[in-house]
Design an enzyme around this catalytic site. Structure first.
Site, mmCIF file in Angstrom:
data_model
loop_
_atom_site.group_PDB
_atom_site.id
_atom_site.type_symbol
_atom_site.label_atom_id
_atom_site.label_comp_id
_atom_site.label_asym_id
_atom_site.label_seq_id
_atom_site.Cartn_x
_atom_site.Cartn_y
_atom_site.Cartn_z
ATOM 1 C CE LYS A 96 -16.352 -1.031 -6.335
ATOM 2 N NZ LYS A 96 -16.843 -2.634 -6.244
ATOM 3 N N GLY A 149 -10.990 -2.463 2.407
ATOM 4 C CA GLY A 149 -10.151 -3.790 1.498
ATOM 5 C C GLY A 149 -8.989 -3.940 1.698
ATOM 6 C CB SER A 150 -6.372 -5.466 -0.642
ATOM 7 O OG SER A 150 -6.534 -4.694 -1.876
ATOM 8 C CB THR A 151 -2.687 -2.979 2.154
ATOM 9 O OG1 THR A 151 -2.958 -3.367 3.541
ATOM 10 C CG2 THR A 151 -1.673 -1.745 2.135
ATOM 11 N N GLY A 167 -6.208 0.202 -1.408
ATOM 12 C CA GLY A 167 -6.197 1.264 -0.497
ATOM 13 C C GLY A 167 -5.004 2.093 -1.069
ATOM 14 C CD GLU A 184 -11.156 0.587 9.404
ATOM 15 O OE1 GLU A 184 -11.582 1.568 10.157
ATOM 16 O OE2 GLU A 184 -10.400 -0.276 9.771
ATOM 17 C CB CYS A 208 -9.471 -6.399 8.304
ATOM 18 S SG CYS A 208 -10.870 -6.023 8.986
ATOM 19 C CD GLU A 221 -5.266 -9.219 4.932
ATOM 20 O OE1 GLU A 221 -5.035 -8.525 4.040
ATOM 21 O OE2 GLU A 221 -5.996 -8.750 5.951
#
Lengths: 519, 501
Positions: free
Chosen positions: A192, A245-247, A250, A268, A302, A415
Site C-alpha cells: 500500500k 511512517g509516523s509513530t 505505527g 520504522e 526519519c 518530530e
C-alpha cells in the site's frame, strides 16, 4: 484502460501512468468503490491525475491473490536461484527507466529530478541487486543433539503474505527496501503506497510484470491509510506487516495486529535525531553534515538531524558556519541540476511545519534564520532567469534555525519533519550525551569529534539504531538500519532484513530412538 | 603475435562458429609464451589436432604474478568495493549466457563430452556458479567481538592477494567457474592454469572476462604443462595461495612445493573411490538409474564417481540385470551425434590408463560382466564396463580408475558394508539407497566422505559445499564455505582507554 497520460511540464515528455489497482499482474477497478485519490504536484499545487482508491474489499482480493501465489508459484515453490534472477531483472528494468521514474517521482513528491534519479533510484537499483544476491543464500543450521538417533535442523521459511505500507518521503526507495528482501526470501506482497505519492509504485508494478514475476507475487493497492492500511493490519490472512511512517500510525498498526491474528510487525517510525559537535571537531565539515542532516529531502527524513548540540567552546564559530551552509543551498525547480531540495510534499505537511515554527517563537526560542513565509504561489518563469515561487517552499532560506531552546519546547520534543533545526549547547561530554538521549525516539544520532576515544565512548552511549561518527545521514544497502525505543521494531537493510521476512522452523528428525512407554 | 583459432561447427545438433586468440592472457593482453612454444590441442574423438595454443612456462607465470600484484595494489583487492566486484561477475555470467551454445560446443570438441551434457550441466552450472558468487561479493563480513570496555575488537575478512589456480580437464569450464567465482568475489587477483588437454573454453573465457570489464591483471590465464607452469605456480614466492583440483598424486607435489617455498595456503580437490551402497529396501529402478549416472556420467571422469557399487545380496541379481541393461542402453559415439550419451575419454594417456586397469581386473581374476574393451577404431572410446566377483585387494577396487568402469560388490551385513565403504584412503563422496530413511541417515552420517548422497548421486549445487575427507582433499569449494579459501582473517584490537604503567 486504467491509465492516464501525464505530461512533464518542463520537458513536454508524456508518461503513461497506470491508475488502477494492481492485482494478479493486472490493473483493475475497485470492486465496490468509486472513490479516487487525487495526486498533487507540490511545486504548483496542480492536480496530476487521479488513481483508484482501494477499499477494504480490494485489499481482501489482493491478499487472496498473494496467498494463492504463495501456495502455488512462489513461496517454497520457487528456487532461490529463480528469485535471484527475477530480482536482478527488475533491477535492470528500473535502471533502464531511471529517468522517467525520476521525473514521475519528482512530479509527485517534489524532490529534484537529479536527486531522485541518482540517489533515490540509484540506491534502489543497488538494493534490489543486493537482495537478489541473497535470495539463494537463505540458510538454516544443523544442530548436534545425539549423533546416533537424531538430526535437528532449522529451515528459514518465508513468512508468507506480507502487507507493506510505505511513506511519501522516498516513495521509490522505500518501495525497494520493502520489496527486495521480501521477494528474496520468497514472500508475496500486498503493497500500500502512500496516498500522497502512489504514482511510482503503480509504474513500478508494470516492471514487475515485465521482469516476469508470477501473478499475485506483488500486488499494489493505493488506498487511504485509514482504509487500506487499516484493512491490511487487521487482516486475518496476512502473516506480516511492515510499516514505515509516523509513530502515531505505527501504534495503530501494532494494536491492530495484536487484536487480529498476532501477525508479525516491523516498524520504522519517527525520530528526533541529535547531532553532537565537540570542540575537537572539524567545524567546517561538521557544519556541512549538520546542514545535510536537516536539509536533505527538505527535512522530510526519519533520521533528520533535527537537534544539534554544540560544545560551549565552539558554539559561536560553529553556528556561523552552519548558517553559511544553509544559505548556500539552492532550492529550485525540479529540473535544475543544482537544486538541493524542493517543496514539502503537501499542504498538510506545510501547515504542520509552520505551526511548529510558530510554536517555537511562542515558547520563547530565538529564530536566527528563516521563519518567514514566502509569498505567492505557482511556477513562474521569466525570460532571463528561472525564478520559482513554490507554494510549499517554506521560507526564503532552505531552513529555519532556532537557538536558545529548552528541552520542554515542542520544537525540541516533537518530530517536525521539515527543515527546522533546534540548536542547543552543552559543556561536558556527559551533558551532551544526556541531552542527545533525552527523547522517546532512538533512530539516528551523529557525533563530530577528532578525539578517537571520545568517538568510541560517545558512539557507545548514544541510544540510536544508527550512529554516525564524523558523518551524517548516509546509508548503505548492506548496513542494517532501524530504531531503538519508540523509533521502531526490527531492522531493514543488510542481512538483518532477511530475519524480518523469514520464520524459523526447527525440525527434529528421529531416526533411531524408540520411545519407552509407559513413562 | 598469437594465432587466432577459428572453427566452424557443422553437426546434426549444432551449427555455429567460434574464433579467438590462442595466446596467454596476461595483464589484459593476449601474448605468445616467453619461449614462443606451443601446445597441440587434440580432439579425443579422432586423435587429430584441433589447434595449437601458446604455452606458458615459468617466465610467463612471473609476468602474470607481477601484473596480478599490481592490479591488486591499485585497482582490485579492496580498492574495488564488493558491489562493483559483484556487478562484474554478474556481467560475466550474462556474457556466458549470450555465448551459451558456443561454449558448450567448444567444451564438447575439446573434452569429448557430449554437446547435450555440456549444455545441460557444464555451461548451465558454470553460469549459475558465477552468478551465485556475484551475490556474495558485497557480503564479505567480519565480526565485532566483545572483549573489554576499553577496546573495540573486530575482524576483517581481507582478500589474500595473488592466488594461483590449477584446474583439471574433466569439467574444464565448470572447474574454472568454481575457482573464479569465490576468488573474484572476495577481491583476489588470479593466475589460472587450465589443463594442457582442455584449454579451449578457458581461453575463450579470457575474452569474456575482458569484455565484462575486469581490469587488466585481475585474471590471468596461462595454459601450460603441470610440470612446468603448474610447478612454477606452486613454488612461486609471491603467490600467497594455490587451489588445485586434480589427482591425489599431483596434489601431494603441490603441497610439498608450498612447504618447500613460502608456505602458501593450499586447498586441494583430489581423487575418490566413492562407495555407492544399495540396500535391499531401495527403490531398485531408481537406484539403477542413479548408479548408472554415478559411474558413467562424464565417461566416469568425475572425482566423485560412485565407482564401488555395493549391492545387498537380496536384491543383487535383480539389480545387476537392470543395471547391465541400463549400461548397455547408453549410446557411445560422436559428442555431436544425435542421442549420444558417452563420447571418448579425454586423451591417449587416460585411455591407456583405463585400459590398463581393465586388464589388471581381468588378470587379478575379476569377471568382466559388461564391456571391458575399446569402442571403435578411432579416438579414445571405451565401452561402459562392469566388473563383478571382485576382491577388496584388487587394484580395480582400490585405485581410482577415472573411466566408465564400475565394480559391483555383494554384501549382506550393514556394519560390514559400512566398514568396506570407509576402507579407502579417499573420502570425497558416498551414496546410500534405501527407502528406510532411518537406515539411510544412520549410514550416511557414518560414511567418511565430504558429500553423502541419500537416494541420489552426483548432484551438485553452487550453494552446497563440496570437498574431501582424508586424502581426497583439503578445504571446501562451493557455498559460503568457499569464501574462506580466499580470505585472510585479520583481527584488529583498538585500545581506547587502557593506559599502561
Amino acid at each position: 484502460m486504467t491509465s492516464v497520460q501525464v505530461t512533464i511540464a518542463a520537458t513536454g515528455k508524456v508518461l503513461n501512468v497506470p491508475t488502477g489497482l494492481f492485482i494478479n499482474n493486472e490493473f483493475v477497478s475497485s470492486v465496490d468503490s468509486q472513490d479516487k485519490i487525487e495526486c498533487i504536484d507540490p511545486a504548483t499545487e496542480n492536480a496530476i491525475c487521479s488513481v483508484t482508491a482501494g477499499s477494504a474489499t480490494d485489499i481482501d482480493l489482493a491478499v487472496r491473490a498473494a496467498r494463492n501465489a504463495f501456495k502455488t508459484s512462489w513461496g517454497k515453490n520457487v528456487t532461490g536461484f529463480e528469485r535471484s534472477r527475477l530480482l536482478n531483472k527488475l533491477a535492470d528494468l528500473m535502471e533502464r527507466d531511471a529517468q522517467d521514474l525520476a521525473e514521475l517521482e519528482s512530479l509527485n513528491n517534489g524532490k529534484p529530478v537529479k536527486i531522485a534519479r541518482d540517489f533515490d533510484i540509484g540506491d534502489s537499483v543497488a538494493c534490489l541487486r543486493y537482495y537478489a544476491g541473497f535470495a539463494d543464500k537463505i540458510v538454516g543450521q544443523t544442530i548436534e543433539i545425539d549423533n546416533k538417533t537424531k538430526v535437528a535442523f532449522t529451515k528459514h521459511d518465508p513468512i508468507g503474505v506480507c502487507g507493506q505500507i510505505i511513506p511519501w518521503n522516498y516513495p521509490i526507495q522505500m518501495w525497494a527496501w520493502k520489496v527486495a528482501p521480501a521477494l528474496a526470501c520468497g514472500c508475496t506482497i500486498v503493497m500500500k503506497p502512500s496516498e500522497f505519492t502512489p504514482l511510482t509504485a503503480l509504474k513500478l508494478s508494470e516492471l514487475i510484470v515485465e521482469a516476469g514475476f508470477p501473478p499475485g507475487v506483488v500486488n499494489t493497492i493505493p488506498s487511504l491509510g485509514s482504509v487500506g492500511g487499516a484493512a491490511l493490519s487487521a487482516h486475518l490472512d496476512v502473516d506480516k506487516i511492515a510499516f514505515t511512517g509516523s509513530t502515531v500510525t505505527g501504534r495503530k498498526i501494532l494494536e491492530a495486529a495484536a487484536k487480529s491474528n498476532l501477525k508479525k510487525v516491523s516498524l520504522e517510525l519517527g525520530g528526533k535525531s541529535p547531532q553532537l559537535v565537540f570542540e575537537s571537531a572539524d567545524l567546517e565539515e561538521a557544519s556541512k553534515w549538520a546542514a545535510l542532516g536537516i536539509l536533505y529531502n527538505t527535512g522530510q527524513d526519519c533520521t533528520a538531524g533535527s537537534r544539534v548540540y554544540v560544545q560551549d567552546t565552539v558554539y559561536d564559530a560553529f553556528l556561523e558556519k552552519l548558517v553559511e551552509k544553509a544559505k548556500a543551498l539552492t532550492i529550485s525547480h525540479a529540473f535544475d541540476e543544482k537544486s538541493g531540495g524542493g517543496p514539502v510534499v503537501s499542504k498538510v505537511q506545510y501547515d504542520k511545519i509552520w505551526s511548529y515554527i510558530d510554536s517555537g517563537k511562542q515558547e520563547g526560542a530565538k529564530c536566527i534564520l528563516g521563519g518567514v513565509k514566502r509569498s505567492g504561489k505557482g511556477y513562474y518563469v521569466d525570460p532571463t532567469s528561472v525564478r520559482l515561487l513554490l507554494i510549499y517552499a517554506l521560507t526564503a532560506y532552505a531552513m529555519t534555525v532556532f537557538t536558545e531552546i529548552r528541552p520542554d519546547m515542542k520544537i525540541v520534543k516533537d518530530e517536525i519533519f521539515g527543515p527546522v533545526l533546534s540548536v542547543g549547547r552543552f559543556a561536558t561530554e556527559d551533558e551532551g550525551i544526556e541531552l542527545a538521549n533525552n527523547t522517546s525516539y532512538g533512530l539516528g544520532a551523529g557525533l563530530h569529534s577528532n578525539d578517537a576515544s571520545q568517538c568510541m565512548r560517545v558512539s557507545q552511549a548514544l541510544e540510536a539504531g544508527t550512529v554516525w561518527v564524523n558523518q551524517y545521514n548516509l546509508l548503505y544497502n548492506n548496513v542494517p538500519f532501524g530504531g531503538k525505543k519508540q523509533s521502531g521494531i526490527g531492522r531493514e537493510l543488510g542481512s538483518h532484513a532477511l530475519d524480518e521476512y523469514t520464520s524459523v522452523k526447527a525440525i527434529h528428525w528421529n531416526y533411531g530412538e524408540k520411545l519407552d512407554w509407559p513413562l | 603475435m598469437p594465432e587466432t583459432f577459428t572453427y566452424t561447427f557443422d553437426t546434426p545438433i549444432y551449427k555455429g562458429k567460434t574464433s579467438f586468440s590462442t595466446g596467454l592472457y596476461i595483464d589484459g593482453k593476449w601474448v605468445d609464451g616467453s619461449k614462443k612454444t606451443t601446445i597441440d590441442v587434440i580432439n579425443p574423438t579422432n586423435g587429430k589436432i584441433i589447434t595449437k595454443i601458446s604455452q606458458a612456462t615459468s617466465e610467463d607465470v612471473d609476468l602474470a604474478v607481477v601484473a596480478a600484484q599490481k592490479a591488486f595494489d591499485t585497482v582490485w583487492g579492496l580498492n574495488t568495493p564488493g558491489t562493483k566486484r559483484g556487478a562484474l561477475l554478474n556481467k560475466l555470467g550474462d556474457l556466458m549466457q549470450e555465448h551459451f551454445d558456443e561454449l558448450a560446443a567448444l567444451e564438447a570438441l575439446d573434452n569429448g563430452k557430449t554437446f547435450g551434457w555440456a549444455q545441460d550441466v557444464d555451461v548451465t552450472d558454470s553460469i549459475a556458479t558465477i552468478k551465485y558468487y556475484a551475490g556474495w561479493a558485497d557480503k564479505i563480513q567480519g565480526k565485532t567481538i566483545e572483549t573489554t570496555q576499553h577496546k573495540l575488537t573486530y575482524t576483517r575478512h581481507e582478500p589474500i592477494g595473488v592466488v594461483g589456480q590449477i584446474i583439471p580437464w574433466n569439467f574444464p569450464l565448470m572447474m574454472m567457474a568454481w575457482k573464479l567465482g569465490p576468488a573474484l568475489a572476495t577481491g583476489n587477483c588470479i593466475v589460472l592454469k587450465p589443463s594442457e588437454f582442455t584449454p579451449l573454453t578457458a581461453i575463450r573465457m579470457s575474452e569474456l572476462i575482458h569484455q565484462a570489464g575486469f581490469p587488466p591483471g585481475v585474471v590471468n590465464i596461462l595454459a601450460g604443462y603441470g610440470g612446468t607452469a603448474g610447478a612454477a605456480i606452486a613454488e612461486h614466492p609471491h603467490i600467497d595461495k594455490v587451489a588445485f583440483t586434480g589427482s591425489t598424486l599431483v596434489g601431494r607435489k603441490i603441497m610439498e612445493a608450498s612447504a618447500r617455498t613460502n608456505l602458501k595456503n593450499v586447498t586441494l580437490e583430489l581423487g575418490g573411490k566413492s562407495p555407492n551402497i544399495i540396500f535391499d529396501d531401495a527403490d531398485i529402478d531408481q537406484a539403477v538409474k542413479f548408479t548408472s549416472h554415478g559411474i558413467f556420467w562424464n565417461h566416469g571422469q568425475a572425482c566423485c564417481a560412485g565407482s564401488r557399487i555395493f549391492v545387498h545380496a537380496k536384491v543383487y541379481d535383480e539389480f545387476l540385470v537392470k543395471f547391465t541393461e541400463k549400461a548397455k542402453s547408453l549410446k557411445i559415439g560422436d559428442p555431436f551425434g544425435i542421442g549420444t550419451y558417452q563420447g571418448p575419454q579425454v586423451s591417449q594417456i587416460q585411455f591407456d590408463r583405463i585400459m590398463g586397469y581393465i586388464d589388471s581386473g581381468k588378470e587379478q581374476g575379476a569377471t568382466v560382466h559388461l564391456g571391458g574393451e575399446r569402442h571403435g577404431e578411432e579416438g579414445y572410446f571405451i565401452k561402459p564396463t562392469i566388473f563383478t566377483d571382485v576382491k577388496p585387494d584388487m587394484k580395480i577396487v582400490q585405485e581410482e580408475i577415472f573411466g566408465p568402469v564400475g565394480v559391483v560388490i555383494k554384501f549382506d551385513n550393514d556394519e560390514d558394508v559400512l566398514r568396506q565403504a570407509n576402507d579407502t584412503m579417499y573420502g570425497l563422496a558416498a551414496a546410500v539407497f534405501s527407502k528406510n530413511i532411518d537406515r539411510a541417515l544412520q549410514v550416511a552420517h557414518k560414511l567418511k566422505a565430504g558429500t553423502a548422497w541419500v537416494n541420489c548421486i552426483n548432484q551438485l549445487h553452487p550453494q552446497v559445499p563440496f570437498g574431501g575427507f582424508k586424502q581426497s582433499g583439503i578445504g571446501r569449494e562451493l557455498g559460503e564455505y568457499a569464501l574462506e579459501n580466499y580470505t585472510a582473517v585479520k583481527a584488529v584490537h583498538v585500545n581506547f582507554s587502557l593506559n599502561v604503567e
